[in-house]
Motif scaffolding. Structure first.
Motif, PDB file in Angstrom:
ATOM      1  N   ILE A  51       0.852  -1.180   0.000  1.00 57.53           N
ATOM      2  CA  ILE A  51       0.000   0.000   0.000  1.00 57.53           C
ATOM      3  C   ILE A  51       0.890   1.232   0.000  1.00 57.53           C
ATOM      4  CG2 ILE A  51      -0.214  -0.070   2.531  1.00 57.53           C
ATOM      5  CD1 ILE A  51      -3.109   0.974   2.154  1.00 57.53           C
ATOM      6  N   SER A  52       0.512   2.203  -0.801  1.00 56.12           N
ATOM      7  CA  SER A  52       1.307   3.416  -0.926  1.00 56.12           C
ATOM      8  C   SER A  52       1.182   4.287   0.325  1.00 56.12           C
ATOM      9  CB  SER A  52       0.861   4.202  -2.153  1.00 56.12           C
ATOM     10  OG  SER A  52      -0.498   4.627  -2.001  1.00 56.12           O
ATOM     11  N   SER A  56      -3.650   5.276  -1.538  1.00 49.80           N
ATOM     12  CA  SER A  56      -4.400   5.371  -2.788  1.00 49.80           C
ATOM     13  C   SER A  56      -4.022   4.296  -3.798  1.00 49.80           C
ATOM     14  CB  SER A  56      -4.196   6.748  -3.418  1.00 49.80           C
ATOM     15  OG  SER A  56      -2.823   6.950  -3.701  1.00 49.80           O
ATOM     16  N   THR A  57      -2.853   3.705  -3.627  1.00 50.61           N
ATOM     17  CA  THR A  57      -2.387   2.657  -4.543  1.00 50.61           C
ATOM     18  C   THR A  57      -2.144   1.378  -3.746  1.00 50.61           C
ATOM     19  OG1 THR A  57      -1.349   4.282  -5.988  1.00 50.61           O
ATOM     20  CG2 THR A  57      -0.647   1.978  -6.213  1.00 50.61           C
ATOM     21  N   ILE A  58      -2.719   0.294  -4.223  1.00 48.48           N
ATOM     22  CA  ILE A  58      -2.645  -0.987  -3.527  1.00 48.48           C
ATOM     23  C   ILE A  58      -2.365  -2.094  -4.542  1.00 48.48           C
ATOM     24  CG2 ILE A  58      -4.020  -2.721  -2.317  1.00 48.48           C
ATOM     25  CD1 ILE A  58      -5.428  -0.427  -0.853  1.00 48.48           C
ATOM     26  N   TYR A  59      -1.526  -3.026  -4.147  1.00 49.17           N
ATOM     27  CA  TYR A  59      -1.236  -4.195  -4.966  1.00 49.17           C
ATOM     28  C   TYR A  59      -1.378  -5.457  -4.112  1.00 49.17           C
ATOM     29  CZ  TYR A  59       1.011  -0.768  -8.037  1.00 49.17           C
ATOM     30  OH  TYR A  59       1.269   0.307  -8.851  1.00 49.17           O
TER      31      TYR A  59
END
Length: 123
Positions: A51-52, A56-59
């Motif tokens: 997680i960023s 806002s950005t997740i993988y």
């Protein structure tokens, strides 16, 4: 560097749920991307989720997509891993890590690791 302490592991039956938490020390938590990794007995450590800094950005790893959810609360210096529909193959020690950037296959520039929390899923 930050110090990381994981909690929330335990024994659960297949199909059950657990929520892991990782608390970071210090005032710079929001400047780190965070990740969860796991290591099963006799296997290499593998990426689970990242997680960023802002969230806002997740993988996710393909093996946990749709079952696990990573989130963070920068006001509490904490990153979470909600694990649902657990399978015996999810049994592992789960580690959180702090790094520079969340990437598709992991976490870039890792600077700190926690000591891990054991998750055991019985069949």
């Amino acid at each position: 560097q930050v110090q990381l302490v994981e909690s929330g592991g335990g024994l659960v039956q297949a199909g059950g749920s657990l929520r892991l938490a990782c608390v970071a020390s210090g005032r710079t938590f929001s400047t780190y991307a965070m990740g969860w990794f796991r290591q099963a007995p006799g296997k290499e450590r593998e990426f689970v989720a990242a997680i960023s800094r802002s969230g806002s950005t997740i993988y996710y790893a393909d093996s946990v997509k749709g079952r696990f959810t990573v989130s963070r609360d920068n006001t509490k210096n904490t990153v979470y891993l909600q694990m649902n529909s657990l399978k015996p193959e999810d049994t592992a020690v789960y580690y959180c890590a702090a790094g520079m950037v969340a990437v598709v296959a992991g976490l870039g520039g890792i600077t700190s690791w926690g000591k891990g929390t054991l998750v055991t899923v019985s069949s």
